[in-house]
Design a protein around this motif. Sequence first.
Motif, PDB file in Angstrom:
ATOM      1  N   LEU A  16      37.286  30.172 -14.250  1.00  0.00           N
ATOM      2  CA  LEU A  16      37.729  30.275 -15.641  1.00  0.00           C
ATOM      3  C   LEU A  16      39.040  29.516 -15.841  1.00  0.00           C
ATOM      4  O   LEU A  16      39.180  28.719 -16.786  1.00  0.00           O
ATOM      5  N   VAL A  17      40.023  29.753 -14.962  1.00  0.00           N
ATOM      6  CA  VAL A  17      41.325  29.097 -15.087  1.00  0.00           C
ATOM      7  C   VAL A  17      41.181  27.593 -14.909  1.00  0.00           C
ATOM      8  O   VAL A  17      41.776  26.805 -15.657  1.00  0.00           O
ATOM      9  N   THR A  18      40.364  27.188 -13.930  1.00  0.00           N
ATOM     10  CA  THR A  18      40.149  25.754 -13.695  1.00  0.00           C
ATOM     11  C   THR A  18      39.529  25.096 -14.925  1.00  0.00           C
ATOM     12  O   THR A  18      39.934  23.990 -15.326  1.00  0.00           O
ATOM     13  N   GLY A  19      38.557  25.777 -15.522  1.00  0.00           N
ATOM     14  CA  GLY A  19      37.931  25.245 -16.735  1.00  0.00           C
ATOM     15  C   GLY A  19      38.928  25.105 -17.878  1.00  0.00           C
ATOM     16  O   GLY A  19      38.925  24.102 -18.605  1.00  0.00           O
ATOM     17  N   GLU A  20      39.781  26.127 -18.050  1.00  0.00           N
ATOM     18  CA  GLU A  20      40.807  26.062 -19.102  1.00  0.00           C
ATOM     19  C   GLU A  20      41.781  24.905 -18.847  1.00  0.00           C
ATOM     20  O   GLU A  20      42.187  24.209 -19.779  1.00  0.00           O
ATOM     21  N   LEU A  21      42.144  24.725 -17.581  1.00  0.00           N
ATOM     22  CA  LEU A  21      43.038  23.617 -17.246  1.00  0.00           C
ATOM     23  C   LEU A  21      42.393  22.273 -17.549  1.00  0.00           C
ATOM     24  O   LEU A  21      43.036  21.380 -18.130  1.00  0.00           O
ATOM     25  N   SER A  90      52.346  19.105 -15.195  1.00  0.00           N
ATOM     26  CA  SER A  90      52.312  20.482 -14.705  1.00  0.00           C
ATOM     27  C   SER A  90      50.877  20.968 -14.544  1.00  0.00           C
ATOM     28  O   SER A  90      50.522  21.570 -13.526  1.00  0.00           O
ATOM     29  N   MET A  91      50.052  20.681 -15.519  1.00  0.00           N
ATOM     30  CA  MET A  91      48.653  21.123 -15.441  1.00  0.00           C
ATOM     31  C   MET A  91      47.881  20.358 -14.376  1.00  0.00           C
ATOM     32  O   MET A  91      47.046  20.935 -13.668  1.00  0.00           O
ATOM     33  N   LYS A  92      48.151  19.073 -14.245  1.00  0.00           N
ATOM     34  CA  LYS A  92      47.487  18.293 -13.198  1.00  0.00           C
ATOM     35  C   LYS A  92      47.871  18.810 -11.811  1.00  0.00           C
ATOM     36  O   LYS A  92      47.043  18.825 -10.894  1.00  0.00           O
ATOM     37  N   ARG A  93      49.116  19.252 -11.682  1.00  0.00           N
ATOM     38  CA  ARG A  93      49.572  19.782 -10.407  1.00  0.00           C
ATOM     39  C   ARG A  93      48.900  21.121 -10.104  1.00  0.00           C
ATOM     40  O   ARG A  93      48.626  21.458  -8.949  1.00  0.00           O
ATOM     41  N   LEU A  94      48.622  21.921 -11.133  1.00  0.00           N
ATOM     42  CA  LEU A  94      47.985  23.221 -10.948  1.00  0.00           C
ATOM     43  C   LEU A  94      46.496  23.111 -10.625  1.00  0.00           C
ATOM     44  O   LEU A  94      45.941  23.996  -9.957  1.00  0.00           O
ATOM     45  N   LEU A  95      45.861  22.062 -11.104  1.00  0.00           N
ATOM     46  CA  LEU A  95      44.389  21.991 -11.062  1.00  0.00           C
ATOM     47  C   LEU A  95      43.786  22.221  -9.670  1.00  0.00           C
ATOM     48  O   LEU A  95      42.854  23.024  -9.531  1.00  0.00           O
ATOM     49  N   PRO A  96      44.259  21.591  -8.592  1.00  0.00           N
ATOM     50  CA  PRO A  96      43.630  21.820  -7.284  1.00  0.00           C
ATOM     51  C   PRO A  96      43.848  23.235  -6.755  1.00  0.00           C
ATOM     52  O   PRO A  96      43.014  23.766  -6.018  1.00  0.00           O
ATOM     53  N   SER A  97      44.978  23.849  -7.105  1.00  0.00           N
ATOM     54  CA  SER A  97      45.290  25.203  -6.625  1.00  0.00           C
ATOM     55  C   SER A  97      46.148  25.900  -7.681  1.00  0.00           C
ATOM     56  O   SER A  97      47.378  25.875  -7.618  1.00  0.00           O
ATOM     57  N   PRO A  98      45.504  26.530  -8.665  1.00  0.00           N
ATOM     58  CA  PRO A  98      46.238  27.067  -9.814  1.00  0.00           C
ATOM     59  C   PRO A  98      47.241  28.154  -9.467  1.00  0.00           C
ATOM     60  O   PRO A  98      48.261  28.292 -10.141  1.00  0.00           O
ATOM     61  N   TYR A  99      46.984  28.949  -8.426  1.00  0.00           N
ATOM     62  CA  TYR A  99      47.904  30.029  -8.080  1.00  0.00           C
ATOM     63  C   TYR A  99      47.749  30.364  -6.608  1.00  0.00           C
ATOM     64  O   TYR A  99      46.772  29.982  -5.952  1.00  0.00           O
ATOM     65  N   PHE A 100      48.740  31.083  -6.090  1.00  0.00           N
ATOM     66  CA  PHE A 100      48.715  31.473  -4.679  1.00  0.00           C
ATOM     67  C   PHE A 100      48.891  32.972  -4.487  1.00  0.00           C
ATOM     68  O   PHE A 100      48.739  33.478  -3.382  1.00  0.00           O
ATOM     69  N   GLY A 101      49.236  33.701  -5.544  1.00  0.00           N
ATOM     70  CA  GLY A 101      49.456  35.136  -5.413  1.00  0.00           C
ATOM     71  C   GLY A 101      49.114  35.900  -6.670  1.00  0.00           C
ATOM     72  O   GLY A 101      48.960  35.325  -7.761  1.00  0.00           O
TER      73      GLY A 101
END
Length: 575
Positions: A16-21, A90-101
């Motif tokens: 879901l988050v990846t799709g939104e990004l 910022s969004m491009k940086r999040l796309l491969p790994s949106p979060y870690f915790g």
Amino acid sequence: MIHAEDWQREQERLDLVTGELQTAIAGIEPEVSGLREQVTEIRKRFWEEVTVNTSTDEDFEETFYSIKQQEALLSERERSHRVRMQRYKSMKRLLPSPYFGRIDFQEEGQGGNEQIYIGVASFATEDGLDFLVYDWRTPIASMYYDHSPGAAAYETPGGEITGTMTLKRQYRIRAAKLQNVFDTSLTIGDELLQQVLGKGADSQMRSIVATIQKEQNAIIRDDRSRMLIVQGAAGSGKTSAALQRVAYLLYKHRERITADQIVLFSPNPMFNSYVSTVLPELGEENMQQTTFQEYLEHWLGTEFRLEDPFAQIEYAMSPETAPGYKARMSGMTYKASGDFLQALRNYALWLGQEGMLFRSIRFRERELITAAQMKSQFYSYAPTIRLANRIILLRDWLLRELAALEVKELEADWARDELDYLDTEQYAEAYSTLLKKVQRQSAVFDFAEQYEEIYGELRGQEQGEENVFDYADQEEELLLRLIVKESFKPLRREVRRLKFIDVPGLYSQLFAEDAEAYRQMTGTAAVPELWPDICGQTRQKLDRLELFYEDATPFLYLKELIEGTRRIPSSDISL
């Protein structure tokens, strides 16, 4: 590890988050591209959109505001492009790994758990009402580093928020796919840390914000200490904590602090390269990076030959029987001490009362303004005014004096001699340049000042005068003004750079071999052993325009006590 059902839900949430990004990135790409093209086009066509007309006061005013309007439009487009580009990156940086915790937090007095996913940047839904990812530097994300499941709290500008953490979870995500998910307690899980560190050696440091320990987090988010010293063994994470602290400060105080206001002193240039990717990975511009020796060379290298620290170490390891060895070693110890630091501060206070040294301003082998005149003017200012502020007042006075002297030089023989040596081409070119100066300046041209200085002279003193310019009658005066102005330009530049202060003389004045004079200037009760020899060695170096390594930092500190601290332009320090 977690149960299969939880794994499935987590993968669905990640999808879901990846799709939104992806949707947000696709939506903002045309805007970023369009604004970039607009900025480029406005820059290219800047003067085509402005009609320069200076025939009357009204025309000049209209031209001035037309340029201001075009400049404001360009600034607005550049600002919009910068904001959107930062969000896009910022969004491009999040796309491969949106979060870690992730933490689940139930605020005291509120019903239901709030699921907080933590990454290297924040990301919200299009309406901005629901945060899908929280930046690791946000106050609420601090609980991920500071607490285990159970009672937890975090600080906000409005006060402390308390409640209960019901879940703490860590993720390893690659290419938008879950690699590992597991629940953890207070410390960052060893498994995650081993996987991150087990990727192999790299020529550049990584921003491992997922593995920040509680003690490191306290360092990173410390807002109470004006100065912070972190000590630890090799490999304990000091550098990581320092760089993450910079990222945190840039995030929290972004209205007041920018990356180019921060300097990282590295042990060597190779270290600069090693840490150069950390801040960009955290979504911030890189700060200025340099070694301390490069910093000293930047400020003092044009005036002195500086000893480097390796030469100093080599001398310290030389035979103790070498001539002057004991005095030099005693000087090294003293000049690196807190006692000498305080002595320099007291010396600056003493200079506020007496003892300042200045360099006269000379022009064509004449003294235009003497050192004695400067000293008299300097001490005419109220002693309650800070030393550095009185220097600024003196600088402004000198610029006014130079302006008055420049007018007097119009009648000097040398100016007319130079006028006679102009050939026909130079004559025509200089005159044409002066006449068109108002019309051919860049967007940052100060029209008001140039109007008063140049155009006002061309149009005459009375408002009602006919706008006809007698070129022949005014030609000589205009060219004389240009010749004298160009000749005085180096003098004005040196005054603005505060070169009229004799800082080497002021530093040398400290080492006059008279211990009693030193005590009077610095308020120091004791002087180091072999003081006359220390003074002799220091002054000999200064006379040869050289500085011992142990003198470079005190000299620069004294210089800044007198002149005030200066900001380093980002273009002057290698990044």
